[in-house]
Design an enzyme around this catalytic site. Structure first.
Site, PDB file in Angstrom:
ATOM      1  N   PRO A  88       0.675  45.017 -46.181  1.00 15.18           N
ATOM      2  CA  PRO A  88       0.682  46.477 -46.008  1.00 15.18           C
ATOM      3  C   PRO A  88      -0.139  46.922 -44.795  1.00 15.18           C
ATOM      4  O   PRO A  88       0.039  48.033 -44.304  1.00 15.18           O
ATOM      5  CB  PRO A  88       0.048  47.016 -47.299  1.00 15.18           C
ATOM      6  CG  PRO A  88       0.107  45.909 -48.283  1.00 15.18           C
ATOM      7  CD  PRO A  88       0.139  44.625 -47.505  1.00 15.18           C
ATOM      8  N   GLU A 115      -4.111  40.815 -54.214  1.00 14.63           N
ATOM      9  CA  GLU A 115      -4.724  41.861 -53.379  1.00 14.63           C
ATOM     10  C   GLU A 115      -4.589  41.536 -51.898  1.00 14.63           C
ATOM     11  O   GLU A 115      -4.790  42.403 -51.054  1.00 14.63           O
ATOM     12  CB  GLU A 115      -6.198  42.036 -53.748  1.00 14.63           C
ATOM     13  CG  GLU A 115      -6.433  42.540 -55.168  1.00 14.63           C
ATOM     14  CD  GLU A 115      -5.509  43.698 -55.542  1.00 14.63           C
ATOM     15  OE1 GLU A 115      -5.578  44.732 -54.867  1.00 14.63           O
ATOM     16  OE2 GLU A 115      -4.717  43.539 -56.498  1.00 14.63           O
ATOM     17  N   ARG A 153      21.274  39.802 -38.096  1.00 17.60           N
ATOM     18  CA  ARG A 153      22.461  40.520 -37.643  1.00 17.60           C
ATOM     19  C   ARG A 153      22.436  40.834 -36.147  1.00 17.60           C
ATOM     20  O   ARG A 153      23.451  41.232 -35.581  1.00 17.60           O
ATOM     21  CB  ARG A 153      22.730  41.763 -38.484  1.00 17.60           C
ATOM     22  CG  ARG A 153      21.625  42.771 -38.480  1.00 17.60           C
ATOM     23  CD  ARG A 153      21.906  43.855 -39.481  1.00 17.60           C
ATOM     24  NE  ARG A 153      23.104  44.631 -39.155  1.00 17.60           N
ATOM     25  CZ  ARG A 153      23.221  45.420 -38.091  1.00 17.60           C
ATOM     26  NH1 ARG A 153      22.241  45.527 -37.231  1.00 17.60           N
ATOM     27  NH2 ARG A 153      24.333  46.096 -37.886  1.00 17.60           N
ATOM     28  N   ASP A 168      24.776  50.094 -31.986  1.00 14.56           N
ATOM     29  CA  ASP A 168      23.520  50.453 -32.631  1.00 14.56           C
ATOM     30  C   ASP A 168      22.500  50.890 -31.598  1.00 14.56           C
ATOM     31  O   ASP A 168      21.831  51.893 -31.766  1.00 14.56           O
ATOM     32  CB  ASP A 168      22.938  49.259 -33.418  1.00 14.56           C
ATOM     33  CG  ASP A 168      23.678  49.052 -34.734  1.00 14.56           C
ATOM     34  OD1 ASP A 168      24.475  49.931 -35.113  1.00 14.56           O
ATOM     35  OD2 ASP A 168      23.439  48.026 -35.373  1.00 14.56           O
TER      36      ASP A 168
END
Ligand code: 9D3
Length: 245
Positions: A88, A115, A153, A168
């Site tokens: 994170p 954690e 991709r 894209d």
């Protein structure tokens, strides 16, 4: 391109990486994905991969020894391979980051659990830290799959149409225009007339305006980075005027 994934839960990967585009890319030999169970690199009797934190505070922390052993065994001294920790606290994963990663022939992905990992893994083993967004997952596995999907991709030969990747990046920075297929009328709801007109210039203009309108309504932040023509800017100015009235 080769992915080596270090995880306590290799079983999480089998379904998602054996379907659709990634399945085809693997069959064509464009990508190979090796899953490594971190537990196999724990050497104590109980094959421990986590322990309590120094300083207290509860929760568990991933031990450094099995992670170093896994990565060193996987790389066998090969240098220049990004060793990416999914966490994170990492930099945000975007299409630009996917394009950057796709330039490497090999990546190592380490999936965090509990954690987090012992700080010495960050300091002396990992070369990059990535998060896929500001929400809390149970671990790095789903994030690793997101990265494998987005990078795969982009590789030449994976998508049927080589223009699709360019599309894209060409339309990059704007949300997509609305898509329709048959039937022309479904439950009384009609496909916009312009799309059935055969007027290709009018269709292109309508799609561009729809994309601009959507982006303006839903993701105005994207307009700051998007490549806009003078016509695009005029259209957006008209939208702002409309809203004022
Ligand atoms: C109590 C503080 N938490 C941090 C927000 C602890 C914590 C929660 C969840 C620590 C690790 C995790 C597990 N998540 C990941 O390993 C993870 C993740 C994520 O949760 N969100 C977005 N991207 C990623 S990449 C790895």
């Amino acid at each position: 391109m080769r992915f080596d994934v270090v995880t306590l839960f290799p079983g999480m990967f089998t379904g998602p990486l054996e379907e659709s585009i990634i399945k085809r890319a693997r069959e064509r030999g464009i990508v190979s994905i090796y899953l490594h169970n971190l537990r196999d690199y724990a050497t104590d009797r109980h094959r421990t991969t986590d322990d309590t934190p120094y300083g207290g505070g509860g929760g568990m922390v991933m031990k450094p020894e099995p992670i170093f052993a896994a990565v060193e065994s996987i790389l066998g001294g090969e240098e220049g391979v990004p060793v990416i920790l999914l966490t994170p606290q990492g930099r945000l994963f975007t299409q630009e980051v996917a394009m950057e990663l796709a330039r490497h022939p090999r990546l190592v992905l380490i999936c965090g659990r509990y954690e987090g990992v012992d700080e010495r893994v960050r300091e002396h083993l990992v070369t990059d830290e990535i998060s896929i967004g500001d929400y809390v997952l149970s671990g790095g596995e789903l994030a690793a799959m997101v990265i494998i999907d987005a990078v795969t991709r982009l590789l030449p030969g994976v998508l049927g149409d080589p223009g699709a990747v360019f599309e894209d990046s060409h339309a990059r920075g704007l949300l997509e225009y609305p898509h329709y297929t048959r039937p022309a009328v479904f439950r009384g709801w009609e496909v916009p007339e312009v799309l059935r007109s055969g007027d290709h210039a009018a269709i292109a203009r309508w799609r561009r305006e729809q994309a601009l309108r959507r982006t303006w309504e839903r993701r105005p932040d994207l307009l700051e980075k998007a490549q806009l023509t003078p016509e695009d800017r005029e259209f957006l100015a008209r939208l702002r005027e409309e809203k004022k009235r």
